[in-house]
Design an enzyme around this catalytic site. Structure first.
Site, PDB file in Angstrom:
ATOM      1  N   HIS A  98       0.814  -1.224   0.000  1.00  0.00           N
ATOM      2  CA  HIS A  98       0.000   0.000   0.000  1.00  0.00           C
ATOM      3  C   HIS A  98       0.846   1.273   0.000  1.00  0.00           C
ATOM      4  CE1 HIS A  98       0.334  -0.166   4.550  1.00  0.00           C
ATOM      5  NE2 HIS A  98       0.425   1.132   4.371  1.00  0.00           N
ATOM      6  N   ASP A 148       0.234  -7.663   1.570  1.00  0.00           N
ATOM      7  CA  ASP A 148       0.601  -6.249   1.665  1.00  0.00           C
ATOM      8  C   ASP A 148       2.115  -6.062   1.683  1.00  0.00           C
ATOM      9  OD1 ASP A 148       0.127  -3.525   1.719  1.00  0.00           O
ATOM     10  OD2 ASP A 148       0.044  -3.416   3.904  1.00  0.00           O
ATOM     11  N   LEU A 181      -3.264 -25.881   1.650  1.00  0.00           N
ATOM     12  CA  LEU A 181      -3.482 -27.186   2.250  1.00  0.00           C
ATOM     13  C   LEU A 181      -4.726 -27.850   1.660  1.00  0.00           C
ATOM     14  CD1 LEU A 181      -2.607 -29.261   4.333  1.00  0.00           C
ATOM     15  CD2 LEU A 181      -3.827 -27.961   6.083  1.00  0.00           C
ATOM     16  N   GLY A 182      -5.677 -27.017   1.204  1.00  0.00           N
ATOM     17  CA  GLY A 182      -6.864 -27.548   0.553  1.00  0.00           C
ATOM     18  C   GLY A 182      -7.965 -27.932   1.520  1.00  0.00           C
ATOM     19  N   GLY A 200       3.431   6.703   7.988  1.00  0.00           N
ATOM     20  CA  GLY A 200       4.813   6.894   7.562  1.00  0.00           C
ATOM     21  C   GLY A 200       5.708   5.761   8.012  1.00  0.00           C
ATOM     22  N   ASN A 201       5.304   5.045   9.088  1.00  0.00           N
ATOM     23  CA  ASN A 201       6.025   3.855   9.526  1.00  0.00           C
ATOM     24  C   ASN A 201       5.753   2.650   8.634  1.00  0.00           C
ATOM     25  OD1 ASN A 201       5.974   4.963  12.801  1.00  0.00           O
ATOM     26  ND2 ASN A 201       7.763   3.850  12.040  1.00  0.00           N
ATOM     27  N   SER A 202       4.681   2.702   7.854  1.00  0.00           N
ATOM     28  CA  SER A 202       4.305   1.558   7.022  1.00  0.00           C
ATOM     29  C   SER A 202       5.477   1.097   6.164  1.00  0.00           C
ATOM     30  CB  SER A 202       3.132   1.924   6.116  1.00  0.00           C
ATOM     31  OG  SER A 202       1.949   2.091   6.854  1.00  0.00           O
TER      32      SER A 202
END
Length: 494
Positions: free
Chosen positions: A132, A162, A296-297, A239-241
């Site tokens: 993002h 993300d 894993l299904g 801003g830390n993202s």
């Protein structure tokens, strides 16, 4: 005083002193490490190692901070939005009132700026950040802690987790060493590093508050969100993202991704993508250009089911993740796992929730063999399972630019081409709500005639031109039954 009088006094004083010392030690001067339990003075098992130095942790974080700040970058992005994306599609009324798309309604460029953080993971300039942070960016600028500035290019991105990888043209850079998020313990000290609120490099400290958290926030950018966050109380702000979460040894243990806040700023909780997931996603993006997602299904019961729903669905209580169903072409079915089983361990790591299971599976690729522990009818079993991709095979999955558009496309037939007065074209039969087309005003039925000014007559020609186009593209075309050419500028992100 006579001797017979002195001796009794001395004896009485000695007895009084010994008794006072005994009473003081027994009732007043109790050690904080003295325990009284019903049957003995044994320390409870949950305190094993607590008083022999095992719980001690460094309180000086200067060395960890010094090693991580040079490897943490400030990312600034620029994206150009177009006003035409917000205008209604042309209708017959446009012709009645004499409006012309190209003259009276030309798209207007609207620049948008954003910023975040990133972690350098190699000395030749590979950087991991959040999807993002860079999604839809026309221009990515990376500022190092020593004030050097570089232009970056997007290597790959994964909206489901993300995460994104970008690259700058630099050598001999400081970089962070990977830690092991499986070894992260609740209560241990951690540091969040980044560039919050457009400040210079900032370090905050906190502890690990919880593991394997699910917020369902990645569903905003993906139909198949992958979430198994580490929760901390280290202060994280806008801003830390994309910045690193490190342990006190300076090792990367996660990428900061989200905060839980009623105001949009830090309010006590922050959430981090575990580094074991990061390592795998980054390796996939760098090697294959897309994530090799293993499955894993199984369909499994949510962790927060009420007792009433459990009773209605026939779900019994038990440790682990309850299997509601298995897909016929999935790995679990092929290995003999059935509805009603409880998944309890993956490669000997205990599994109690769906988020824990998802976090472990996310670190593997299709074709990887894992040991699954499960409980059936009160008995424990272990079995080797070869994970598969979403198609039920172990093949490497490749994606094309068309997969990012989120649309069902088809070449128009000769009859329609003749009616429209064109050589050929590509019809947009339907638009998915999460694809690139959904971010424009385009509607079902639009026939694409040009890509960045180059004519396309069929889907293959369209694919070729789209692969040349890069992240920015302009599509020209027509709607059957309407006159005039419609133009849709848009961004193609990973």
């Amino acid at each position: 005083m006579k001797l017979q009088h002195v001796v009794p006094v001395m004896l009485l004083s000695a007895v009084t002193s010994v008794g006072s010392m005994w009473a003081y030690n027994k009732y007043v001067n109790k050690s904080p490490y003295t325990y009284t339990v019903s049957d003995s003075n044994r320390i409870p098992s949950n305190y094993a190692g607590f008083f022999d130095g095992g719980a001690n942790a460094p309180t000086d974080f200067s060395e960890a901070a010094a090693s991580s700040i040079p490897a943490t970058v400030h990312i600034k992005t620029k994206a150009t939005r177009t006003a035409s994306n917000n205008l209604p599609k042309r209708s017959p009324l446009f012709d009645l009132f004499g409006f012309d798309w190209d003259e009276g309604m030309a798209p207007r460029a609207l620049p948008q700026m954003a910023s975040g953080s990133g972690a350098i993971i190699s000395d030749d300039g590979f950087i991991v950040t959040n999807n993002h942070v860079v999604d839809g960016a026309d221009e990515i600028t990376v500022n190092l802690s020593d004030k050097k500035t570089f232009k970056a290019k997007l290597i790959g991105a994964d909206p489901s987790s993300d995460l994104a990888v970008i690259k700058i043209d630099a050598k001999n850079l400081p970089f962070l060493l990977y830690g092991n998020s499986d070894e992260v313990k609740i209560g241990q000290w951690v540091l969040a590093v980044g560039y919050p609120l457009n400040l210079d490099a900032t370090v905050t400290a906190g502890i690990v508050s919880a593991k394997s958290r699910t917020l369902d926030i990645n569903r905003r950018q993906s139909k198949v969100p992958i979430e198994s966050f580490i929760q901390t109380d280290a202060a994280v702000n806008p801003g830390n993202s994309g910045g690193p979460l490190i342990n006190t040894s300076g090792q990367l243990i996660g990428i900061n991704s989200a905060i839980a806040s009623p105001t949009g700023s830090y309010a006590g909780y922050s959430f981090t993508i575990p580094v074991n997931v990061v390592k795998k996603i980054v390796a996939d993006l760098m090697k294959f250009g897309t994530v090799q997602r293993a499955y894993l299904g199984i369909n499994y019961a949510p962790d927060n089911l009420s007792d009433e729903v459990k009773k209605q669905e026939g779900i019994s209580d038990g440790d682990g993740v309850y299997v509601l169903d298995v897909t016929k072409d999935g790995a679990a079915f092929a290995s003999g796992i059935k509805k009603g089983d409880f998944i309890t361990r993956i490669n000997n790591i205990p599994i109690r929730t769906g988020a824990e299971m998802q976090g472990q599976i996310a670190t593997f690729r299709p074709g990887d063999k894992v040991k699954i522990g499960y409980r059936r009818d009160g008995k424990d079993f272990n079995i080797d399972v070869v994970l598969r991709n979403s198609g039920g095979t172990t093949d490497i999955v490749k994606t094309s630019v068309l997969d990012k558009l989120g649309a069902d496309l088809a070449t128009i037939d000769s009859k329609m081409a003749k009616e429209m007065g064109v050589k050929g074209g590509v019809m947009v039969k339907s638009i998915d709500e999460n694809g690139a087309f959904s971010k424009t005003r385009m509607e079902d039925g639009f026939v694409i005639l040009k890509v960045n000014g180059k004519e396309v007559s069929n889907v293959e020609e369209f694919r070729t031109e789209m692969e040349k186009a890069g992240s920015s593209v302009t599509l020209d075309g027509m709607y059957p039954g309407y006159e005039g050419i419609f133009r849709y500028p848009m961004k193609i992100s990973e």
